[in-house]
Design a protein around this motif. Structure first.
Motif, PDB file in Angstrom:
ATOM      1  N   LEU A  82       0.845  -1.190   0.000  1.00  0.00           N
ATOM      2  CA  LEU A  82       0.000   0.000   0.000  1.00  0.00           C
ATOM      3  C   LEU A  82       0.882   1.243   0.000  1.00  0.00           C
ATOM      4  CD1 LEU A  82      -3.104   0.498   0.200  1.00  0.00           C
ATOM      5  CD2 LEU A  82      -2.754   0.875   2.646  1.00  0.00           C
ATOM      6  N   TYR A 105       1.022   5.794  -1.395  1.00  0.00           N
ATOM      7  CA  TYR A 105       0.257   6.970  -1.839  1.00  0.00           C
ATOM      8  C   TYR A 105       1.073   7.956  -2.657  1.00  0.00           C
ATOM      9  CZ  TYR A 105       2.526   9.416   2.067  1.00  0.00           C
ATOM     10  OH  TYR A 105       3.444   9.953   2.929  1.00  0.00           O
ATOM     11  N   ARG A 151      -1.552   2.110  -5.094  1.00  0.00           N
ATOM     12  CA  ARG A 151      -1.343   3.500  -4.688  1.00  0.00           C
ATOM     13  C   ARG A 151      -2.693   4.191  -4.594  1.00  0.00           C
ATOM     14  NH1 ARG A 151      -0.354   7.769  -8.044  1.00  0.00           N
ATOM     15  NH2 ARG A 151       0.685   6.526  -9.631  1.00  0.00           N
ATOM     16  N   TYR A 168      -5.092   6.350   2.498  1.00  0.00           N
ATOM     17  CA  TYR A 168      -3.918   5.684   3.079  1.00  0.00           C
ATOM     18  C   TYR A 168      -3.908   5.842   4.601  1.00  0.00           C
ATOM     19  CZ  TYR A 168       1.011   4.536   3.910  1.00  0.00           C
ATOM     20  OH  TYR A 168       2.170   3.974   4.378  1.00  0.00           O
ATOM     21  N   THR A 202      -4.135   2.651   7.139  1.00  0.00           N
ATOM     22  CA  THR A 202      -3.015   2.328   8.022  1.00  0.00           C
ATOM     23  C   THR A 202      -3.391   2.484   9.484  1.00  0.00           C
ATOM     24  OG1 THR A 202      -2.139   4.571   7.682  1.00  0.00           O
ATOM     25  CG2 THR A 202      -1.213   2.801   6.335  1.00  0.00           C
ATOM     26  N   PHE A 227      -3.646  -3.406   5.989  1.00  0.00           N
ATOM     27  CA  PHE A 227      -2.628  -3.461   4.945  1.00  0.00           C
ATOM     28  C   PHE A 227      -1.816  -4.739   5.115  1.00  0.00           C
ATOM     29  CE2 PHE A 227      -0.622  -1.386   8.555  1.00  0.00           C
ATOM     30  CZ  PHE A 227       0.625  -1.983   8.626  1.00  0.00           C
ATOM     31  N   VAL A 259       3.615  -1.857   3.930  1.00  0.00           N
ATOM     32  CA  VAL A 259       3.723  -0.438   3.625  1.00  0.00           C
ATOM     33  C   VAL A 259       5.193  -0.042   3.747  1.00  0.00           C
ATOM     34  CG1 VAL A 259       1.402   0.250   4.339  1.00  0.00           C
ATOM     35  CG2 VAL A 259       3.245   0.177   6.035  1.00  0.00           C
TER      36      VAL A 259
END
Length: 638
Positions: free
Chosen positions: A471, A473, A499, A505, A509, A514, A517
């Protein structure tokens, strides 16, 4: 790629409140008087130490700054005041409450809050009075009394008193992260205002003393009057926030576009020695961009004026534009004495498949630092080995001495090889993106763990494929992670890089939703109470422990580190923790940079001798008005 905002290198329990607020019960006059008389009698029975500062290890004679110091060694006490510095932030924001899980807090939202003690950028162990004038404590460090500065004021002009300190402690305890409450509650048994400008923290009788005074003096102080008059809650999003006592106040903002902080001309602490040569800009502006590439183009166009670079490709290839080539922009590398953040590819140990260390080892073998650094990062980085890279806290070779003694005390809880084999180092890989030898090793590990290749080459176990979602961003990270994902798929793992936008995100998280990361852990050059919040078993679901790591052996060594009577004991315990966690491989170590990469329009200046532990662009740099006028005349900036 950016990660969670990291605190200063000093290790302390992180005071991030996120629970609901309840009114603090005020002691009745008789009860308060009795408490004050009792504490005075107790103080009379033992010798106390009074000082302007505190050092965790060593004695007060080793403080860098004497009681009569005039300014910090690294500042320019004659730095002019004025001007604006502007920086950038990525993503969005919808709140100015940095202590809440709800919402996305604006950048630098803590800028207005001060604490009783403050660290400096040239020492690790020391903290000096800011809101206090002196602190008083017995040799046992069973308690500490802070004698506060009566002139301290919040930005709304109201006095900052000992009652606000008590209120703030209770507010953080009641609304803080569960890990904060669980860490602090057993340590601090009582906080009381002895009078308007004297506050006492009493520590539990059966807990280690190291770090407690710094913890007590390091938490932010909020306005009790504001919270009681507004009914605001620290665990909820806030647009209007409580007034702070610091040198800057929020001046203006436009959601998701910019935030401006203005230097408070009535700042109560402007003349204190610890503040000389600091807080020099009249205005600090944060400009928001959704995309890092767009942000860089905006810098080149002069839409903001200071940039700390974290992209190797931009640093190596992007700094070729008129403002730089004509000498209007400075590009520089400045030394960074802080520990590199312990970042890398973090595996979520809450996922059952990642509980097997062989699976983690196989995944790690598919990341090729050598090829990535040489091919994609222009050879600018070094490979990180340790959670305490390059410091005396980093484990090396096989354990010996006090470190070995500590590890032997938890021998029944660790892999026996930790006691006899050299510390786990990142694997090596060849010059090709996919190292075939590592591919074979990884496949053997997964086969040993019960995963078998299906007809389509995908790894299966109990009828289920081995999947992994990385994961992220930031689009600037795409080129780094795509080869890693390709290698994982070649191995047989159904891996993909997803993304998403920064707000999604953050939500995912925070919910621990997830597989992997790019994130990590903040560590310090001197460790103490904060270890438990980051690596302790009770913090497996804490935002500061993204992997959800826990280990009974590490728990015991954390106790030893916190209870250490000197630096050698603390460092030996931390090296043991480093050795255990590196073997666990819940973070696949990536890269680090030993310098700050900075670029800025040539109207900012900094001390010739920079301190080792801070870049300090918003702290002790200053504005050259003459140079700024020249840039405006040239049409480079507005």
């Amino acid at each position: 790629m950016m990660m969670r905002q990291a605190p200063r290198s000093r290790s302390r329990v992180i005071a991030a409140g996120r629970r609901d607020w309840r009114p603090v019960i005020v002691l009745a006059a008789f009860g308060f008087l009795g408490a004050a008389l009792w504490s005075g009698a107790a103080r009379a029975q033992e010798e106390t130490i009074t000082s302007h500062g505190f050092t965790t290890f060593g004695d007060l004679s080793e403080l860098t700054y004497p009681a009569d110091y005039q300014h910090l060694n690294y500042v320019n006490p004659d730095a002019p005041k004025g001007g604006t510095i502007s920086v950038w932030a990525q993503g969005t924001f919808d709140s100015f409450n940095p202590y809440a899980r709800e919402g996305l807090s604006g950048a630098m939202a803590t800028i207005g809050y001060e604490s009783l003690l403050e660290a400096t950028a040239d020492t690790v162990s020391d903290a000096y009075c800011l809101l206090c004038e002196t602190l008083e404590y017995p040799e046992s460090q069973d308690w500490v009394i802070f004698h506060m500065r009566p002139e301290a004021r919040f930005s709304d002009g109201t006095p900052l008193t000992a009652h606000d300190v008590v209120f703030s402690h209770n507010l953080l305890m009641e609304q803080g992260l569960p890990s904060y409450r669980e860490a602090v509650a057993p340590l601090i048994t009582n906080v009381e205002a002895l009078d308007d400008h004297t506050v006492r923290f009493t520590f539990a009788p059966d807990v280690p003393r190291k770090g407690l005074i710094v913890q007590a003096g390091g938490s932010p102080v909020f306005s009790q009057a504001w919270y009681e008059s507004t009914g605001a809650r620290l665990d909820q999003t806030q647009v209007e926030t409580s007034p702070g006592s610091g040198p800057y106040v929020r001046a203006a903002f436009d959601f998701n576009n910019y935030i401006t902080y203005r230097r408070n001309p009535d700042y109560w602490g402007a003349d204190l020695p610890i503040n000389q040569g600091r807080h020099n800009f009249d205005e600090i502006r944060v400009v928001y961009f959704a995309d890092a590439n767009v942000a860089f183009e905006a810098f080149k166009a002069g839409e903001y004026t200071f940039r700390q670079e974290n992209s190797s490709i931009v640093w190596a290839t992007g700094y070729d534009f008129p403002a730089l080539n004509n000498g209007y922009v400075v590009k520089d590398e400045l030394g960074n004495g802080n520990l590199p953040p312990a970042v890398g590819f973090v595996l979520n140990l809450r996922r059952p498949e990642f509980q097997d260390i062989r699976v983690r080892q196989a995944i790690a073998l598919m990341y090729n630092f050598t090829w990535t650094n040489d091919t994609l990062q222009y050879g600018l980085f070094q490979q990180r080995n340790s959670f305490w890279q390059g410091s005396p806290l980093e484990a090396h070779g096989t354990p010996e001495g006090l470190e070995l003694e500590y590890l032997e005390s938890v021998a029944d809880l660790i892999d026996p090889a930790i006691l006899t084999e050299p510390v786990t180092m990142p694997h090596t890989a060849g010059a090709n993106q996919l190292d075939r030898a590592n591919l074979r090793r990884a496949l053997a590990l997964l086969t040993e763990a019960g995963w078998e290749s299906g007809a389509d080459g995908r790894l299966m176990k109990d009828g289920q494929p081995l999947t992994l979602e990385l994961l992220g961003y930031s689009p600037t990270f795409d080129r780094i992670v795509t080869p890693f994902i390709e290698n994982l798929n070649t191995l047989g793992i159904a891996a993909n890089y997803n993304r998403i936008d920064p707000s999604q995100y953050t939500v995912r998280t925070r919910a621990n939703d997830f597989d992997m990361v790019y994130d990590g852990y903040t560590t310090g050059l001197e460790e103490g109470l904060g270890l438990a919040q980051r690596f302790g078993s009770y913090a497996v679901d804490d935002v500061f422990n993204p992997a959800g790591y826990s280990s009974p052996a590490v728990d015991r060594l954390i106790e030893i580190a916190v209870d250490a009577q000197n630096y050698d004991e603390m460092s030996a315990a931390v090296r043991g923790i480093d050795r255990i966690m590196r073997r666990a491989l819940f973070v696949i170590p990536s890269w680090y940079n030993a310098n700050f990469w900075v670029s800025y329009y040539d109207m900012f200046e900094h001390p010739e001798e920079m301190p080792p532990y801070a870049l300090g662009q918003l702290d002790f740099w200053w504005y050259n008005a003459e140079k700024a006028d020249g840039l405006r005349a040239a049409g480079v900036i507005r």
